[in-house]
Design a protein around this motif. Structure first.
Motif, PDB file in Angstrom:
ATOM      1  N   PRO A  64      96.343 -24.634 -51.443  1.00 33.26           N
ATOM      2  CA  PRO A  64      95.101 -24.002 -51.883  1.00 33.26           C
ATOM      3  C   PRO A  64      95.104 -23.716 -53.373  1.00 33.26           C
ATOM      4  CG  PRO A  64      96.468 -22.435 -50.698  1.00 33.26           C
ATOM      5  CD  PRO A  64      97.117 -23.776 -50.533  1.00 33.26           C
ATOM      6  N   ASN A  65      93.939 -23.783 -53.977  1.00 32.46           N
ATOM      7  CA  ASN A  65      93.749 -23.459 -55.386  1.00 32.46           C
ATOM      8  C   ASN A  65      93.270 -22.019 -55.482  1.00 32.46           C
ATOM      9  OD1 ASN A  65      92.526 -23.060 -57.949  1.00 32.46           O
ATOM     10  ND2 ASN A  65      92.401 -25.281 -58.225  1.00 32.46           N
ATOM     11  N   PRO A  66      94.089 -21.108 -56.067  1.00 29.89           N
ATOM     12  CA  PRO A  66      93.704 -19.693 -56.084  1.00 29.89           C
ATOM     13  C   PRO A  66      92.430 -19.429 -56.863  1.00 29.89           C
ATOM     14  CG  PRO A  66      95.636 -20.079 -57.471  1.00 29.89           C
ATOM     15  CD  PRO A  66      95.399 -21.329 -56.688  1.00 29.89           C
ATOM     16  N   VAL A  67      92.179 -20.211 -57.923  1.00 29.01           N
ATOM     17  CA  VAL A  67      90.954 -20.000 -58.689  1.00 29.01           C
ATOM     18  C   VAL A  67      89.738 -20.415 -57.875  1.00 29.01           C
ATOM     19  CG1 VAL A  67      89.709 -20.631 -60.777  1.00 29.01           C
ATOM     20  CG2 VAL A  67      92.176 -20.274 -60.870  1.00 29.01           C
ATOM     21  N   ALA A 120      88.982 -12.457 -78.125  1.00 30.73           N
ATOM     22  CA  ALA A 120      87.734 -12.194 -77.402  1.00 30.73           C
ATOM     23  C   ALA A 120      87.392 -13.345 -76.465  1.00 30.73           C
ATOM     24  CB  ALA A 120      86.593 -11.956 -78.394  1.00 30.73           C
ATOM     25  N   PHE A 121      87.646 -14.573 -76.909  1.00 30.85           N
ATOM     26  CA  PHE A 121      87.382 -15.739 -76.056  1.00 30.85           C
ATOM     27  C   PHE A 121      88.221 -15.677 -74.785  1.00 30.85           C
ATOM     28  CE2 PHE A 121      89.125 -19.836 -74.702  1.00 30.85           C
ATOM     29  CZ  PHE A 121      87.972 -20.463 -74.238  1.00 30.85           C
ATOM     30  N   PHE A 122      89.522 -15.388 -74.924  1.00 34.87           N
ATOM     31  CA  PHE A 122      90.392 -15.351 -73.750  1.00 34.87           C
ATOM     32  C   PHE A 122      90.012 -14.204 -72.812  1.00 34.87           C
ATOM     33  CE2 PHE A 122      93.503 -17.849 -76.368  1.00 34.87           C
ATOM     34  CZ  PHE A 122      93.542 -18.947 -75.525  1.00 34.87           C
ATOM     35  N   LEU A 123      89.621 -13.063 -73.365  1.00 35.04           N
ATOM     36  CA  LEU A 123      89.186 -11.953 -72.514  1.00 35.04           C
ATOM     37  C   LEU A 123      87.990 -12.368 -71.658  1.00 35.04           C
ATOM     38  CD1 LEU A 123      89.448  -8.936 -74.995  1.00 35.04           C
ATOM     39  CD2 LEU A 123      90.828  -9.282 -72.940  1.00 35.04           C
ATOM     40  N   SER A 124      87.000 -12.982 -72.288  1.00 31.54           N
ATOM     41  CA  SER A 124      85.803 -13.408 -71.556  1.00 31.54           C
ATOM     42  C   SER A 124      86.129 -14.510 -70.558  1.00 31.54           C
ATOM     43  CB  SER A 124      84.736 -13.890 -72.544  1.00 31.54           C
ATOM     44  OG  SER A 124      84.366 -12.864 -73.436  1.00 31.54           O
ATOM     45  N   MET A 129      87.093 -16.294 -64.782  1.00 36.90           N
ATOM     46  CA  MET A 129      87.980 -16.855 -63.761  1.00 36.90           C
ATOM     47  C   MET A 129      88.257 -15.871 -62.626  1.00 36.90           C
ATOM     48  SD  MET A 129      90.779 -18.831 -66.135  1.00 36.90           S
ATOM     49  CE  MET A 129      91.679 -19.437 -64.704  1.00 36.90           C
ATOM     50  N   LYS A 130      87.741 -14.650 -62.754  1.00 31.28           N
ATOM     51  CA  LYS A 130      87.892 -13.615 -61.730  1.00 31.28           C
ATOM     52  C   LYS A 130      89.355 -13.270 -61.459  1.00 31.28           C
ATOM     53  CE  LYS A 130      83.535 -14.758 -59.453  1.00 31.28           C
ATOM     54  NZ  LYS A 130      82.860 -15.071 -58.182  1.00 31.28           N
TER      55      LYS A 130
END
Length: 340
Positions: A64-67, A120-124, A129-130
């Motif tokens: 399974p893919n967790p994302v 900021a990009f990585f945070l968003s 990606m939840k």
């Protein structure tokens, strides 16, 4: 083609006969073909049971893919970790400790190596990606603090001395660590002790060195700007050695800086500690395996990693404020009394 045989579609080349890949269809034909391949009893009708489905899953090697699972469940068992430089020895050790603590809780860690422009990009992106939560090991520029505050994902800051309101921040007491390092050199008899590190901002390491020596932060010939890399230490140490008066000891703000400084000292055909004593902060494996071993003040990464994961999963584990962890001096061969 015999009934029930999986169909291979060109232009993909077929795997070599007898290889493991030969057992797995790249593209399955009609339902009844797939059913027969999976081992269903009534293959002609394509009537597979749950047991038959499990058989086909094993044959396909599916995992399974967790994302992807997050799209239906609303969250994953993945947490995000944003660090300033994964190539830095200290951050590599810290990230490994975080992964070990996360795995004990059944969590996977997605690492992101960020610059001040990409935080900021990585945070968003991690929120999209939840992920279950985010550990942030970079200090936030003023323009990115609004982005961090707007997140619905739980955030815990690491090594931040400017914590966001309402968040847990976990950090080593770098001020006391710097004082320990500087006091150790003074106790050996050193009076002229240089500093290598960040001179541009409110760095607790610089303040700890300055307060222990009782010198100005702008002390001429003693405080040198250095990036937190081996090259940064190399270049800053070259500047020290080119000065009219060479210090008898050097306090480097990190092990990476110290290793670069050690290289510059050897390059000048000088010896550590016979000519110059050298001490640093972090106590990464590189400090222990340098020649000579570098005396360093250890950051308690395992304790901080465990508390960071616990705080990410349980809002009640730590109060939403800055939590400081004591550091420990680890003495090795790079420090000694001055020769004269």
């Amino acid at each position: 083609m015999a009934q029930g045989t999986p169909v291979r579609h060109e232009p993909y080349p077929a795997p070599h006969e007898g290889s493991r890949a030969d057992c797995i269809p790249w593209c399955l034909g009609p339902t009844r073909d797939y059913a027969a391949w999976a081992g269903c009893v009534s293959a002609a009708a394509g009537d597979c049971s749950i047991k038959d489905g499990a058989t086909s899953i094993r044959k396909l090697g599916y995992s399974p893919n967790p994302v992807a699972q997050a799209l239906s469940s609303g969250s994953t068992q993945v947490i995000g970790l944003i660090v300033p430089d994964i190539g830095n020895p200290f951050w590599a050790v810290y990230a490994s400790a975080i992964e070990a603590a996360a795995h004990l809780q059944g969590l996977d860690v997605l690492r992101c190596s960020a610059t001040s422009d990409s935080t900021a990009f990585f945070l968003s992106h991690l929120e999209e990606m939840k992920v279950r939560g985010i550990l942030l090991a970079t200090d936030l520029p003023d323009e990115d603090r609004a982005v961090a505050k707007s997140l619905s994902t739980r955030l815990v800051q690491l090594s931040s001395h400017r914590p966001l309101d309402g968040t847990v921040s976990i950090a080593s007491d770098l001020y006391q660590g710097a004082r320990q390092a500087t006091y150790h050199l003074r106790s050996l008899g050193h009076a002229r002790i240089a500093f290598l590190g960040d001179l541009s901002g409110d760095d607790p390491r610089l303040a700890g060195w300055s307060d222990t020596l009782g010198v100005s932060l702008q002390a001429p010939g003693l405080a040198f700007q250095a990036e937190f890399t081996m090259r940064g230490g190399l270049e800053a140490m070259r500047s020290i050695l080119a000065a009219p008066e060479t210090p008898t000891a050097v306090f480097a703000s990190s092990d990476a800086i110290a290793i670069g400084a050690l290289h510059a000292i050897r390059e000048a055909r000088l010896d550590v500690p016979a000519h110059i004593s050298l001490i640093s902060l972090d106590d990464s494996p590189e400090a222990a395996f340098a020649l000579p071993g570098i005396t360093s003040v250890r950051q308690p990464v395992e304790d901080m990693a465990r508390d960071a994961i616990a705080a990410l999963l349980d809002e009640q584990h730590l109060e939403a404020r800055l939590h400081m962890y004591p550091m420990t001096l680890v003495q090795r061969s790079s420090t000694a009394s001055p020769a004269n």
